[in-house]
Scaffold this active site. Sequence first.
Site, PDB file in Angstrom:
ATOM      1  N   ASN A  30       0.765  -1.211   0.041  1.00 24.72           N
ATOM      2  CA  ASN A  30      -0.116   0.272  -0.191  1.00 24.72           C
ATOM      3  C   ASN A  30       0.565   1.824   0.479  1.00 24.72           C
ATOM      4  OD1 ASN A  30       0.399   0.648   2.610  1.00 24.72           O
ATOM      5  ND2 ASN A  30      -0.060  -1.672   3.214  1.00 24.72           N
ATOM      6  N   VAL A  39      -0.482 -10.741   0.243  1.00 26.44           N
ATOM      7  CA  VAL A  39       0.703 -11.240   0.362  1.00 26.44           C
ATOM      8  C   VAL A  39       2.034  -9.540   0.652  1.00 26.44           C
ATOM      9  CG1 VAL A  39       1.150  -9.803  -2.308  1.00 26.44           C
ATOM     10  CG2 VAL A  39       2.602 -11.540  -1.356  1.00 26.44           C
ATOM     11  N   ASP A  40       1.484  -9.095   0.971  1.00 25.19           N
ATOM     12  CA  ASP A  40       1.946  -8.179   2.404  1.00 25.19           C
ATOM     13  C   ASP A  40       2.837  -8.597   3.457  1.00 25.19           C
ATOM     14  OD1 ASP A  40       3.345  -5.169   2.195  1.00 25.19           O
ATOM     15  OD2 ASP A  40       1.833  -4.790   2.687  1.00 25.19           O
ATOM     16  N   SER A 127      -2.767  -6.477  -7.380  1.00 26.11           N
ATOM     17  CA  SER A 127      -4.017  -5.484  -6.948  1.00 26.11           C
ATOM     18  C   SER A 127      -5.541  -6.964  -6.922  1.00 26.11           C
ATOM     19  CB  SER A 127      -4.164  -4.396  -7.892  1.00 26.11           C
ATOM     20  OG  SER A 127      -3.887  -3.569  -7.846  1.00 26.11           O
ATOM     21  N   GLY A 129      -6.164  -9.025  -5.097  1.00 24.91           N
ATOM     22  CA  GLY A 129      -7.362  -9.404  -3.718  1.00 24.91           C
ATOM     23  C   GLY A 129      -7.817  -8.369  -2.921  1.00 24.91           C
TER      24      GLY A 129
HETATM   25  N1  AR6 Z   1       2.152 -15.795  -1.947  1.00 22.77           N
HETATM   26  C1  AR6 Z   1       1.518 -15.161  -3.387  1.00 22.77           C
HETATM   27  N2  AR6 Z   1       0.068 -15.328  -3.217  1.00 22.77           N
HETATM   28  C2  AR6 Z   1      -0.714 -14.657  -2.665  1.00 22.77           C
HETATM   29  C3  AR6 Z   1       0.451 -14.827  -0.902  1.00 22.77           C
HETATM   30  C4  AR6 Z   1       1.448 -15.296  -0.739  1.00 22.77           C
HETATM   31  N3  AR6 Z   1       1.785 -15.643  -0.028  1.00 22.77           N
HETATM   32  N4  AR6 Z   1      -0.592 -14.538  -0.485  1.00 22.77           N
HETATM   33  C5  AR6 Z   1      -1.886 -13.593  -0.986  1.00 22.77           C
HETATM   34  N5  AR6 Z   1      -1.713 -14.331  -2.451  1.00 22.77           N
HETATM   35  P1  AR6 Z   1      -3.235  -9.147  -1.863  1.00 22.77           P
HETATM   36  P2  AR6 Z   1      -3.879  -6.576  -3.200  1.00 22.77           P
HETATM   37  C6  AR6 Z   1      -2.624 -13.497  -3.577  1.00 22.77           C
HETATM   38  O1  AR6 Z   1      -4.619  -8.128  -1.374  1.00 22.77           O
HETATM   39  O2  AR6 Z   1      -5.118  -6.309  -4.272  1.00 22.77           O
HETATM   40  C7  AR6 Z   1      -2.441  -5.151   1.339  1.00 22.77           C
HETATM   41  O3  AR6 Z   1      -2.911  -5.653   3.290  1.00 22.77           O
HETATM   42  C8  AR6 Z   1      -4.076 -13.430  -3.383  1.00 22.77           C
HETATM   43  O4  AR6 Z   1      -4.408 -14.292  -3.133  1.00 22.77           O
HETATM   44  O5  AR6 Z   1      -2.292  -9.206  -0.980  1.00 22.77           O
HETATM   45  O6  AR6 Z   1      -2.722  -5.491  -4.432  1.00 22.77           O
HETATM   46  C9  AR6 Z   1      -0.950  -4.289   1.424  1.00 22.77           C
HETATM   47  O7  AR6 Z   1      -0.522  -4.066   2.679  1.00 22.77           O
HETATM   48  C10 AR6 Z   1      -3.751 -12.147  -4.102  1.00 22.77           C
HETATM   49  O8  AR6 Z   1      -4.753 -12.961  -5.694  1.00 22.77           O
HETATM   50  O9  AR6 Z   1      -2.650  -7.437  -2.623  1.00 22.77           O
HETATM   51  C11 AR6 Z   1      -2.647  -3.202   0.830  1.00 22.77           C
HETATM   52  O10 AR6 Z   1      -3.323  -2.934   1.290  1.00 22.77           O
HETATM   53  C12 AR6 Z   1      -2.675 -11.101  -4.497  1.00 22.77           C
HETATM   54  O11 AR6 Z   1      -2.044 -12.019  -3.452  1.00 22.77           O
HETATM   55  C13 AR6 Z   1      -3.525  -3.785  -0.315  1.00 22.77           C
HETATM   56  O12 AR6 Z   1      -3.609  -5.545   0.791  1.00 22.77           O
HETATM   57  C14 AR6 Z   1      -2.538 -10.402  -3.828  1.00 22.77           C
HETATM   58  O13 AR6 Z   1      -3.935  -9.348  -3.367  1.00 22.77           O
HETATM   59  C15 AR6 Z   1      -3.430  -4.660  -2.479  1.00 22.77           C
HETATM   60  O14 AR6 Z   1      -4.074  -5.313  -2.346  1.00 22.77           O
END
Ligand code: AR6
Length: 189
Positions: A30, A39-40, A127, A129
Amino acid sequence: MEFTLKGATVRLVRGDITTIETDVIVNAANSALVGGGGVDGAIHRVGGPEILKECRAWVAEHGKLPRGRVMSTTAGALPAKVLFHTVGPVWQGGNHGEFTVLESCYARSLALAAELGHRRIAFPAISTGVYGFPIDRAAYVATMTCRRFIVEEEGKIDDIQLVVYSAQDLAAWEVVFEDMVATMTGDPT
Ligand code: AR6
């Protein structure tokens, strides 16, 4: 599933990006770079506190990281040389610049990797998730941007891993990936 173009391989992989051995791992962060869920959260948990410390110092100096931009920190305990942080768009229906911003996340990350001399990079599905970008459209943007980079910047990157987390996401990406390969017959390799 993978394709090779101009000597570079783009691989679609299912798994946890914190376990991927590569030169650059990209985090879907973020703008405040304060860590979060998804993932973050996983990246900060596995990578360790040094990452957050560097993020805080960077924001104190430069301000928030705008969407579509990328910055670099230590990878801490992650199996990579460096960690990139990029901020994807929040999906708002598709008419608010979301495609351009998502493309910029991938393109700028690839460009920064090349600039720093790193040849291998792993991306999560940025993006898709919390930020709500539809998975098939995100897959298209990600794959197309990687393809364009390796054609336009030939020889700069060897290996790109697109890492998806769930079986459902993998299935959606596979459809896009197959389409991409099917349209590549005219590309000189
Ligand atoms: N390895 C690979 N992919 C993953 C993992 C992992 N360990 N964990 C989740 N994913 P998101 P965004 C996938 O929500 O939409 C955070 O709070 C997940 O299934 O992580 O860009 C940040 O701080 C999805 O397909 O990221 C921001 O505030 C993908 O990673 C916000 O979320 C992205 O999901 C960013 O949202």
